[in-house]
Design a protein around this motif. Sequence first.
Motif, PDB file in Angstrom:
ATOM      1  N   GLU A 262       0.838  -1.203   0.000  1.00  0.00           N
ATOM      2  CA  GLU A 262       0.000   0.000   0.000  1.00  0.00           C
ATOM      3  C   GLU A 262       0.868   1.246   0.000  1.00  0.00           C
ATOM      4  O   GLU A 262       1.987   1.244   0.517  1.00  0.00           O
ATOM      5  CB  GLU A 262      -0.897   0.051   1.240  1.00  0.00           C
TER       6      GLU A 262
ATOM      7  N   GLN B 163       0.936  -4.653   4.306  1.00  0.00           N
ATOM      8  CA  GLN B 163       1.456  -4.248   5.609  1.00  0.00           C
ATOM      9  C   GLN B 163       0.745  -3.027   6.187  1.00  0.00           C
ATOM     10  O   GLN B 163       0.894  -2.727   7.370  1.00  0.00           O
ATOM     11  CB  GLN B 163       2.953  -3.953   5.502  1.00  0.00           C
ATOM     12  N   GLY B 164       0.009  -2.331   5.357  1.00  0.00           N
ATOM     13  CA  GLY B 164      -0.764  -1.197   5.839  1.00  0.00           C
ATOM     14  C   GLY B 164      -0.088   0.139   5.607  1.00  0.00           C
ATOM     15  O   GLY B 164       1.136   0.229   5.503  1.00  0.00           O
TER      16      GLY B 164
ATOM     17  N   TYR C  57      -5.381  -1.188   5.236  1.00  0.00           N
ATOM     18  CA  TYR C  57      -4.814  -2.398   4.660  1.00  0.00           C
ATOM     19  C   TYR C  57      -5.551  -2.779   3.386  1.00  0.00           C
ATOM     20  O   TYR C  57      -6.788  -2.711   3.335  1.00  0.00           O
ATOM     21  CB  TYR C  57      -4.944  -3.570   5.637  1.00  0.00           C
TER      22      TYR C  57
ATOM     23  N   TRP D 186      -2.700 -10.140   2.563  1.00  0.00           N
ATOM     24  CA  TRP D 186      -2.794  -8.809   3.151  1.00  0.00           C
ATOM     25  C   TRP D 186      -1.509  -8.025   2.953  1.00  0.00           C
ATOM     26  O   TRP D 186      -0.423  -8.589   2.955  1.00  0.00           O
ATOM     27  CB  TRP D 186      -3.051  -8.921   4.664  1.00  0.00           C
TER      28      TRP D 186
ATOM     29  N   CYS E 276      -2.726   0.224  -3.978  1.00  0.00           N
ATOM     30  CA  CYS E 276      -2.282  -1.096  -3.545  1.00  0.00           C
ATOM     31  C   CYS E 276      -1.801  -1.835  -4.775  1.00  0.00           C
ATOM     32  O   CYS E 276      -2.599  -2.132  -5.674  1.00  0.00           O
ATOM     33  CB  CYS E 276      -3.422  -1.835  -2.872  1.00  0.00           C
TER      34      CYS E 276
ATOM     35  N   ARG F  46      -9.964  -4.730  13.306  1.00  0.00           N
ATOM     36  CA  ARG F  46      -9.895  -4.376  11.901  1.00  0.00           C
ATOM     37  C   ARG F  46     -11.313  -4.411  11.317  1.00  0.00           C
ATOM     38  O   ARG F  46     -12.075  -5.345  11.583  1.00  0.00           O
ATOM     39  CB  ARG F  46      -8.984  -5.336  11.158  1.00  0.00           C
TER      40      ARG F  46
ATOM     41  N   TRP G  30     -10.389  -3.074   0.915  1.00  0.00           N
ATOM     42  CA  TRP G  30      -9.687  -2.205   1.851  1.00  0.00           C
ATOM     43  C   TRP G  30     -10.321  -2.391   3.233  1.00  0.00           C
ATOM     44  O   TRP G  30     -11.552  -2.411   3.375  1.00  0.00           O
ATOM     45  CB  TRP G  30      -9.805  -0.734   1.445  1.00  0.00           C
TER      46      TRP G  30
END
Length: 124
Positions: A6, A116-117, A95, A114, A22, A45, A36
């Motif tokens: 991201e 890493q944010g 994320y 996923w 992303c 989350r 997202w």
Amino acid sequence: QVQLVESGGGLVQAGGSLSLSCVASGRTISSYSMGWFRQAPGKEREFVAAINWSGNGRFYADSVKGRFTISRDNAKNTMYLQMNSLKPEDTSVYYCAVADTMIAITTLARYDYWGQGTQVTVSS
């Protein structure tokens, strides 16, 4: 395996805009659903937005509907989140995720890969 990275997070004042990206690698994601999610400190989350493989199906959390827009470019293996009219309560780590299913893609558990944010901070 799919790797997701991201970018685009940052600090913005309330009412401002940010655009997240992303980028996927390791596999072509054109047949996957993408989404997202976000997580604020001390909270679980939560779902933000999702898009099906073709881009024709888009889903949003009620809290962001009308302000955020999800999109994807399969040729670039990339998904986007345009965030407008940001509020302090949008502050979170965002994320991106990929799901090998078209069913229930608003559900966190459906996602297989996923990133890493990226941090988004909205000041009041």
